[in-house]
Design a protein around this motif. Sequence first.
Motif, PDB file in Angstrom:
ATOM      1  N   ARG A   1       0.825  -1.203   0.000  1.00 18.14           N
ATOM      2  CA  ARG A   1       0.000   0.000   0.000  1.00 18.14           C
ATOM      3  C   ARG A   1       0.866   1.263   0.000  1.00 18.14           C
ATOM      4  NH1 ARG A   1      -3.043  -1.351   3.716  1.00 18.14           N
ATOM      5  NH2 ARG A   1      -2.105  -0.311   5.511  1.00 18.14           N
ATOM      6  N   VAL A   2       1.916   1.267   0.837  1.00 23.40           N
ATOM      7  CA  VAL A   2       2.824   2.413   0.885  1.00 23.40           C
ATOM      8  C   VAL A   2       3.548   2.579  -0.453  1.00 23.40           C
ATOM      9  CG1 VAL A   2       4.960   3.290   1.927  1.00 23.40           C
ATOM     10  CG2 VAL A   2       3.145   2.349   3.383  1.00 23.40           C
ATOM     11  N   MET A   3       3.976   1.466  -1.036  1.00 23.85           N
ATOM     12  CA  MET A   3       4.653   1.502  -2.330  1.00 23.85           C
ATOM     13  C   MET A   3       3.760   2.106  -3.407  1.00 23.85           C
ATOM     14  SD  MET A   3       6.445  -1.771  -4.151  1.00 23.85           S
ATOM     15  CE  MET A   3       7.347  -1.651  -5.687  1.00 23.85           C
ATOM     16  N   ASP A   4       2.487   1.684  -3.435  1.00 26.43           N
ATOM     17  CA  ASP A   4       1.545   2.215  -4.423  1.00 26.43           C
ATOM     18  C   ASP A   4       1.282   3.700  -4.200  1.00 26.43           C
ATOM     19  OD1 ASP A   4       1.339  -0.274  -5.601  1.00 26.43           O
ATOM     20  OD2 ASP A   4      -0.516  -0.820  -4.561  1.00 26.43           O
ATOM     21  N   GLN A   5       1.166   4.102  -2.943  1.00 22.43           N
ATOM     22  CA  GLN A   5       0.891   5.505  -2.638  1.00 22.43           C
ATOM     23  C   GLN A   5       2.050   6.403  -3.068  1.00 22.43           C
ATOM     24  OE1 GLN A   5       0.084   5.312   1.570  1.00 22.43           O
ATOM     25  NE2 GLN A   5      -2.105   4.858   1.281  1.00 22.43           N
ATOM     26  N   ILE A   6       3.278   5.965  -2.797  1.00 23.92           N
ATOM     27  CA  ILE A   6       4.448   6.761  -3.178  1.00 23.92           C
ATOM     28  C   ILE A   6       4.560   6.853  -4.694  1.00 23.92           C
ATOM     29  CG2 ILE A   6       6.984   6.800  -3.171  1.00 23.92           C
ATOM     30  CD1 ILE A   6       6.868   5.691  -0.325  1.00 23.92           C
ATOM     31  N   ASN A   7       4.355   5.742  -5.372  1.00 19.98           N
ATOM     32  CA  ASN A   7       4.443   5.754  -6.843  1.00 19.98           C
ATOM     33  C   ASN A   7       3.335   6.582  -7.474  1.00 19.98           C
ATOM     34  OD1 ASN A   7       6.771   4.219  -7.036  1.00 19.98           O
ATOM     35  ND2 ASN A   7       5.666   2.277  -7.073  1.00 19.98           N
ATOM     36  N   ALA A   8       2.157   6.579  -6.839  1.00 16.19           N
ATOM     37  CA  ALA A   8       1.064   7.394  -7.365  1.00 16.19           C
ATOM     38  C   ALA A   8       1.365   8.877  -7.188  1.00 16.19           C
ATOM     39  CB  ALA A   8      -0.242   7.034  -6.661  1.00 16.19           C
ATOM     40  N   ARG A   9       2.018   9.201  -6.098  1.00 14.23           N
ATOM     41  CA  ARG A   9       2.292  10.622  -5.811  1.00 14.23           C
ATOM     42  C   ARG A   9       3.550  11.129  -6.488  1.00 14.23           C
ATOM     43  NH1 ARG A   9       2.375  13.369   0.243  1.00 14.23           N
ATOM     44  NH2 ARG A   9       2.772  15.508  -0.456  1.00 14.23           N
ATOM     45  N   MET A  10       4.590  10.312  -6.516  1.00 10.06           N
ATOM     46  CA  MET A  10       5.903  10.754  -6.998  1.00 10.06           C
ATOM     47  C   MET A  10       6.213  10.295  -8.424  1.00 10.06           C
ATOM     48  SD  MET A  10       6.743  12.384  -4.308  1.00 10.06           S
ATOM     49  CE  MET A  10       8.428  12.840  -4.716  1.00 10.06           C
ATOM     50  N   GLY A  11       5.360   9.431  -8.963  1.00 11.15           N
ATOM     51  CA  GLY A  11       5.602   8.942 -10.315  1.00 11.15           C
ATOM     52  C   GLY A  11       5.914   7.456 -10.319  1.00 11.15           C
ATOM     53  N   ARG A  12       5.387   6.768 -11.327  1.00 12.19           N
ATOM     54  CA  ARG A  12       5.575   5.322 -11.428  1.00 12.19           C
ATOM     55  C   ARG A  12       7.061   4.988 -11.478  1.00 12.19           C
ATOM     56  NH1 ARG A  12       2.451   2.262 -16.100  1.00 12.19           N
ATOM     57  NH2 ARG A  12       0.892   1.876 -14.500  1.00 12.19           N
ATOM     58  N   GLY A  13       7.447   3.966 -10.708  1.00 10.36           N
ATOM     59  CA  GLY A  13       8.839   3.536 -10.697  1.00 10.36           C
ATOM     60  C   GLY A  13       9.693   4.238  -9.676  1.00 10.36           C
ATOM     61  N   THR A  14       9.113   5.172  -8.894  1.00 12.03           N
ATOM     62  CA  THR A  14       9.893   5.807  -7.832  1.00 12.03           C
ATOM     63  C   THR A  14      10.387   4.759  -6.848  1.00 12.03           C
ATOM     64  OG1 THR A  14       8.593   7.844  -8.042  1.00 12.03           O
ATOM     65  CG2 THR A  14       9.849   7.556  -6.018  1.00 12.03           C
ATOM     66  N   LEU A  15       9.502   3.853  -6.472  1.00  8.96           N
ATOM     67  CA  LEU A  15       9.881   2.675  -5.687  1.00  8.96           C
ATOM     68  C   LEU A  15       9.634   1.435  -6.534  1.00  8.96           C
ATOM     69  CD1 LEU A  15       8.515   3.193  -2.046  1.00  8.96           C
ATOM     70  CD2 LEU A  15      10.867   3.353  -2.850  1.00  8.96           C
ATOM     71  N   LYS A  16      10.626   0.573  -6.635  1.00  8.80           N
ATOM     72  CA  LYS A  16      10.457  -0.635  -7.431  1.00  8.80           C
ATOM     73  C   LYS A  16      11.417  -1.707  -6.941  1.00  8.80           C
ATOM     74  CE  LYS A  16      13.651   0.885 -11.076  1.00  8.80           C
ATOM     75  NZ  LYS A  16      13.762   1.190 -12.526  1.00  8.80           N
ATOM     76  N   LEU A  17      11.207  -2.926  -7.399  1.00  7.70           N
ATOM     77  CA  LEU A  17      12.114  -4.019  -7.060  1.00  7.70           C
ATOM     78  C   LEU A  17      13.405  -3.880  -7.858  1.00  7.70           C
ATOM     79  CD1 LEU A  17       9.742  -7.134  -6.997  1.00  7.70           C
ATOM     80  CD2 LEU A  17      10.251  -5.520  -5.170  1.00  7.70           C
ATOM     81  N   ALA A  18      14.514  -4.229  -7.230  1.00  2.00           N
ATOM     82  CA  ALA A  18      15.804  -4.140  -7.918  1.00  2.00           C
ATOM     83  C   ALA A  18      15.845  -5.044  -9.138  1.00  2.00           C
ATOM     84  CB  ALA A  18      16.935  -4.500  -6.952  1.00  2.00           C
ATOM     85  N   SER A  19      15.058  -6.117  -9.119  1.00  2.00           N
ATOM     86  CA  SER A  19      15.066  -7.060 -10.245  1.00  2.00           C
ATOM     87  C   SER A  19      14.514  -6.448 -11.528  1.00  2.00           C
ATOM     88  CB  SER A  19      14.262  -8.318  -9.888  1.00  2.00           C
ATOM     89  OG  SER A  19      12.917  -7.991  -9.577  1.00  2.00           O
ATOM     90  N   GLU A  20      13.844  -5.280 -11.437  1.00  2.00           N
ATOM     91  CA  GLU A  20      13.358  -4.607 -12.649  1.00  2.00           C
ATOM     92  C   GLU A  20      14.489  -3.950 -13.430  1.00  2.00           C
ATOM     93  OE1 GLU A  20      10.057  -1.952 -12.082  1.00  2.00           O
ATOM     94  OE2 GLU A  20       9.235  -3.171 -10.456  1.00  2.00           O
ATOM     95  N   GLY A  21      15.662  -3.798 -12.794  1.00  2.00           N
ATOM     96  CA  GLY A  21      16.785  -3.168 -13.486  1.00  2.00           C
ATOM     97  C   GLY A  21      16.645  -1.655 -13.526  1.00  2.00           C
ATOM     98  N   PHE A  22      17.696  -0.993 -14.011  1.00  2.00           N
ATOM     99  CA  PHE A  22      17.716   0.464 -14.023  1.00  2.00           C
ATOM    100  C   PHE A  22      17.978   1.021 -15.418  1.00  2.00           C
ATOM    101  CE2 PHE A  22      18.572  -0.862  -9.707  1.00  2.00           C
ATOM    102  CZ  PHE A  22      17.742  -0.030  -8.971  1.00  2.00           C
ATOM    103  N   ARG A  23      18.882   0.433 -16.191  1.00  2.00           N
ATOM    104  CA  ARG A  23      19.166   0.939 -17.540  1.00  2.00           C
ATOM    105  C   ARG A  23      18.101   0.503 -18.528  1.00  2.00           C
ATOM    106  NH1 ARG A  23      23.158  -1.472 -19.654  1.00  2.00           N
ATOM    107  NH2 ARG A  23      23.417   0.052 -21.326  1.00  2.00           N
ATOM    108  N   GLN A  24      17.719  -0.742 -18.465  1.00  2.00           N
ATOM    109  CA  GLN A  24      16.658  -1.308 -19.298  1.00  2.00           C
ATOM    110  C   GLN A  24      16.793  -0.940 -20.780  1.00  2.00           C
ATOM    111  OE1 GLN A  24      13.153   0.179 -17.297  1.00  2.00           O
ATOM    112  NE2 GLN A  24      13.125  -1.497 -15.839  1.00  2.00           N
TER     113      GLN A  24
END
Length: 434
Positions: free
Chosen positions: A386-409
């Motif tokens: 819930r906290v993760m969804d709230q932060i991403n909704a407020r600060m932008g998608r991907g602000t908080l994410k799992l490290a397994s998603e990578g960064f450079r992509q």
Amino acid sequence: MPNHSMPNRAIALIDVNNFYVSCERVFNPKLEGRPVVVLSNNDGCAVARSNEVKVLGVKMGQPWFQLKDLARKHGIVAYSSNYALYADMSNRVMSILAMFSPNQEIYSIDECFLDLSGFRRTNHADYGQRIRKRIKQWTGLPVCVGIGSTKTLAKLANHIAKKNPEFNAVCDLNSLSLEQQADWFQRIEVGEIWGIGRRLAPRLHEIGIKTVLDLKTASPSQLRARFSVVMEKIIREINGTACIELEEINPPKKQIVSSRSFGIPVSDLASLEESVSLYISRAAEKLRRQQSFAGTVHVSIRTSPFNEKEPYYANSMTIVLPRQTDDTRLLTKVALWGLRRIYRRSYKYQKAGVMLSELVSRQYRQIDLFGSIDTDTDTRASQLMRVMDQINARMGRGTLKLASEGFRQPWKMKQGNRSPNYTTNWNELICVLL
């Protein structure tokens, strides 16, 4: 001549014209009157076309590489899909439409049904013009309005309004006489009916049903026996009997799919793991948004079916979860486990995808036979998500994410000609120089 036996029901369908293209034109008026297309993921195919492009013979879904000569000749402007912009503009339109009726069904990103049945003393065509002008004034988007006694008739009315300038973008079938309705219905090909489309139209043609009027006068029971109960409902809807009610609250999805083609071919497992982690994250967000839990995870990968120079490989795997969950971490762990079992080296993968299914409402989640769910752990996981969804909704998608998603992509889809996120990103707002 008006129809004096006015139906008790009045359903309006409001549809934004060439939605993606119209969104681009709102913020770039120079595009007005010019041929414009919006392309699908990785700038592959035309998924939206301006009227000027349609006149040139460009088909929906036509690959962009086939259009480049035509584009140079006629000056076609191509944009990458800007999903953030389109979603925000859609939300604005739907919020405005909610002001015109308490009964609203959002049917798609650019279509909405309104129930106007209670507006007995209102001229519905005039009301449709008010709707049209309000949306144009407040968002800059052009819409057409179709009004009928059923949802299917409202769809047909919208089609008539869109194709015939004499209606000035608003068609109220309820105000037409039966003779006038029949005259319009015999001009419309049966494949234009909501629920018929390209799949059923050829089969109807075989038995002599080629127009809307042909289907309207057909026997519902006979066509039900030949096709299905859905066909019977369509015929009854065209004849003014409501068989498809408004769904004011969109029902939860039974499956949630997240998949994308890659911007570049991918061969290594690490890049595939990043993509699958990202897609699971997106799907899990939608899962939690509709207050559901998933019982199975499906993961798939494939190479390009069109590249004849490379060997083709496609595989998928469905994993039944030991217990239903909406936890991104657990769903990702399971999806990656499945991916590693279907992955084969030396192939150049073009696409990966995930699907969450066996969905149940949060309130009906079933514990296992021995009741072994750790309530404390479950509560902490729920709070974290819930906290993760709230932060991403407020600060932008991907602000908080799992490290397994990578960064450079580097494998992410190509959007070589995406317009700015004019309405959702402070850094991309339009600046006016005085």
